[in-house]
Write a protein that holds these residues in place. Structure first.
Motif, short mmCIF file in Angstrom:
data_model
loop_
_atom_site.label_atom_id
_atom_site.label_comp_id
_atom_site.label_asym_id
_atom_site.label_seq_id
_atom_site.Cartn_x
_atom_site.Cartn_y
_atom_site.Cartn_z
N PHE A 135 0.82 -1.22 0.00
CA PHE A 135 0.00 0.00 0.00
C PHE A 135 0.84 1.26 0.00
O PHE A 135 0.52 2.25 0.66
N GLY A 136 1.96 1.20 -0.73
CA GLY A 136 2.70 2.41 -1.05
C GLY A 136 3.82 2.80 -0.13
O GLY A 136 4.43 3.85 -0.33
N LEU A 137 4.13 2.01 0.89
CA LEU A 137 5.21 2.36 1.80
C LEU A 137 6.47 1.57 1.46
O LEU A 137 6.38 0.42 1.02
N PRO A 138 7.64 2.16 1.67
CA PRO A 138 8.87 1.43 1.38
C PRO A 138 9.12 0.31 2.40
O PRO A 138 8.60 0.35 3.52
N GLU A 139 9.93 -0.66 2.02
CA GLU A 139 10.24 -1.78 2.91
C GLU A 139 10.99 -1.32 4.16
O GLU A 139 10.95 -1.98 5.19
N THR A 140 11.65 -0.19 4.07
CA THR A 140 12.42 0.31 5.22
C THR A 140 11.54 1.04 6.24
O THR A 140 12.03 1.41 7.31
N GLU A 141 10.27 1.28 5.93
CA GLU A 141 9.38 2.00 6.85
C GLU A 141 9.16 1.17 8.12
O GLU A 141 8.92 -0.03 8.07
N VAL A 142 9.22 1.87 9.25
CA VAL A 142 9.07 1.22 10.56
C VAL A 142 7.90 1.85 11.30
O VAL A 142 7.77 3.08 11.31
N LEU A 143 7.07 1.02 11.91
CA LEU A 143 5.96 1.53 12.72
C LEU A 143 6.49 1.97 14.07
O LEU A 143 7.07 1.18 14.81
N GLU A 144 6.26 3.22 14.40
CA GLU A 144 6.72 3.78 15.66
C GLU A 144 5.63 3.59 16.73
O GLU A 144 4.51 4.08 16.56
N VAL A 145 5.97 2.89 17.80
CA VAL A 145 5.01 2.61 18.88
C VAL A 145 5.42 3.45 20.08
O VAL A 145 6.49 3.28 20.67
N ASN A 146 4.55 4.38 20.46
CA ASN A 146 4.83 5.28 21.59
C ASN A 146 4.00 4.89 22.82
O ASN A 146 2.90 4.38 22.69
#
Length: 467
Positions: free
Chosen positions: A456-467
């Protein structure tokens, strides 16, 4: 210009586009006035310095004249060139002596018909019927786009001002001769006060309104199913991220626009939102009709314990705190210290389902205040005492996507419903139990994000940030 090249003809006040668009310069010179005898006088007169239409030698072989343009439209009597050009180009042709040469520009829709007619003259183009079909398609597309804008605008205004507006209107009616109407509604409001806490009053008719399909297509919004859900179980969906308005959560679970009922047959979704919304007249009834309920313990306990099985409560876990950090290009969730929904799931034995909505943060742009700034201090005070945090945001304008306004940008939103996590029923869960299943839930959400981000358009290097 070389012999045989196509070009429009500039006449003294006449636009010779419709019937002559497909003809070469030589063909126009020799055959043009024969097809339109009304132009003969002008062609031979002083108002034609270019000499168009005057007889002169030509090597072109003779060809049979095509049918006159009025015959194409079913007219039996000849139609004057000026009137034909008015129909074809959208402007009356002035007499030859009424000024210098000019070309009247045809509207885009009429150009389609003109091009189709020129194809008929050549015998190689599409016919008039297909041209009219193209025209109707263009008009339909434009109307549908306007309906999409209207459908989204009505929900944005509902979200922002409907509650306050309805309250003020009700107070005003109480001060008029129609006060009895307002008094009857207030009596009904007192009688019906606890209905939102008991599952509300959903309406399949409202959930299936055509306006929600236009709402869906504006972005567009899509719901992706990854696993089946058993109707013998209850569920708590954790929806991430919040975004500014949670548009994906509303469209997917409070309407049938994306087919949630068909994708998960036998499952009744309840979108949980601020309890304060159900204290507003009229607004409360509108929200309940879509299956929206208060996000408080009483409401959730009732749905999960006294409403049978096959219920799914959708909780936007990050809430107002998460909305303060949403911005295009950023994928972050407020989840580390949000464990109340896990405790509720344990108490009722309801399975947890992670849900991530790709694109939710892309539809609005927001001013982000840094921690410790006066702006963030004001937002936190509102969040603490009122339950929501005011955001300074903007989308596109009503009439142009290049201006600022309240309409969200037309960015795709794809909501992916993950695999359910089986939760045991523990009447009094310990903190250790809560922490254990909370960690499982966080890991499942991250895995869901990583699995579908590239699709869905995000790069493989994108990381989900959990705060």
């Amino acid at each position: 210009m070389k012999q045989g090249m196509k070009q429009p003809v500039q006449g003294a006040g006449l636009c010779l586009v419709s019937p002559l668009l497909s003809l070469s310069r030589a063909e126009i010179d020799i055959a043009g006035t024969k097809r339109f005898p009304h132009l003969q006088a002008w062609a031979e007169g002083p108002g034609n310095p270019a000499g168009l239409g005057r007889a002169r030698p030509s090597t072109l072989p003779p060809s049979p004249p095509p049918p006159p343009p009025w015959a194409i439209y079913g007219y039996t009597a000849p139609v004057s060139p000026a009137r034909w050009l008015h129909w074809g180009c959208g402007a009356w042709g002035a007499p030859p002596s009424h000024g210098p040469a000019r070309v009247v520009t045809a509207p885009p829709a009429m150009k389609t018909i003109i091009a189709a007619y020129s194809g008929v003259l050549r015998g190689t183009g599409s016919n008039i019927l297909s041209a009219l079909q193209d025209l109707l398609w263009l008009l339909k597309s434009k109307v549908e786009k306007q309906l999409q804008i209207i459908s989204v605008l009505q929900w944005v205004l509902t979200f922002l001002v409907m509650g306050i507006a309805c309250t003020l209107i009700l107070m005003y009616i109480l001060c008029t001769d129609c006060w009895a109407i307002a008094a009857l509604y207030l009596a009904w409001l007192v009688f019906d006060w606890n209905t939102p806490k008991k599952g509300g009053r959903r309406s399949q008719w409202v959930r299936n309104w055509a306006i929600w399909r236009y709402f869906r297509d504006y972005f567009p919004i899509r719901l992706v199913k990854t696993h089946n859900l058993l109707t013998t179980r209850n569920y708590i969906f954790g929806y991430h991220p919040h975004g500014i308005m949670g548009l994906g959560a509303f469209c997917n679970f409070s309407t049938e626009a994306t087919g949630v009922g068909q994708k998960f047959p036998g499952i009744r979704p309840y979108l949980a939102t601020l309890a304060g919304n159900f204290r507003m007249p009229i607004l409360r009834d509108y929200l309940m009709s879509g299956g929206i309920c208060p996000v408080n313990r009483d409401s959730i306990d009732y749905i999960l314990s006294k409403n049978g099985s096959g219920n799914a409560i959708i909780i936007v876990v990050g809430g107002a705190a998460e909305s303060l950090n949403c911005t295009p290009g950023k994928n972050s969730v407020t989840l580390k210290n949000r464990k109340g929904f896990v405790k509720l799931a344990l108490r009722h034995g309801a399975d947890l389902v992670p849900v991530y909505s790709f694109g939710e943060n892309e539809v609005y742009k927001q001013v982000i205040f840094e921690e410790g700034s006066w702006g963030r201090w004001v937002q936190k005070k509102f969040q603490k005492h009122i339950g929501f945090a005011p955001c300074i945001f903007h989308g596109r304008g009503l009439f142009s996507s290049n201006t600022w306004g309240l309409l969200p940008y037309s960015k795709p939103i794809t909501t992916v419903v993950g695999e359910p996590i089986t939760i045991p029923k523990i009447d009094s869960p310990s903190q250790k139990d809560v922490d254990f299943y909370h960690s499982i839930y966080v890991d499942s959400l991250i895995k869901l994000f990583d699995k579908y981000k590239s699709k869905f358009g995000l790069p493989e290097t994108e990381v989900l940030e959990v705060n």
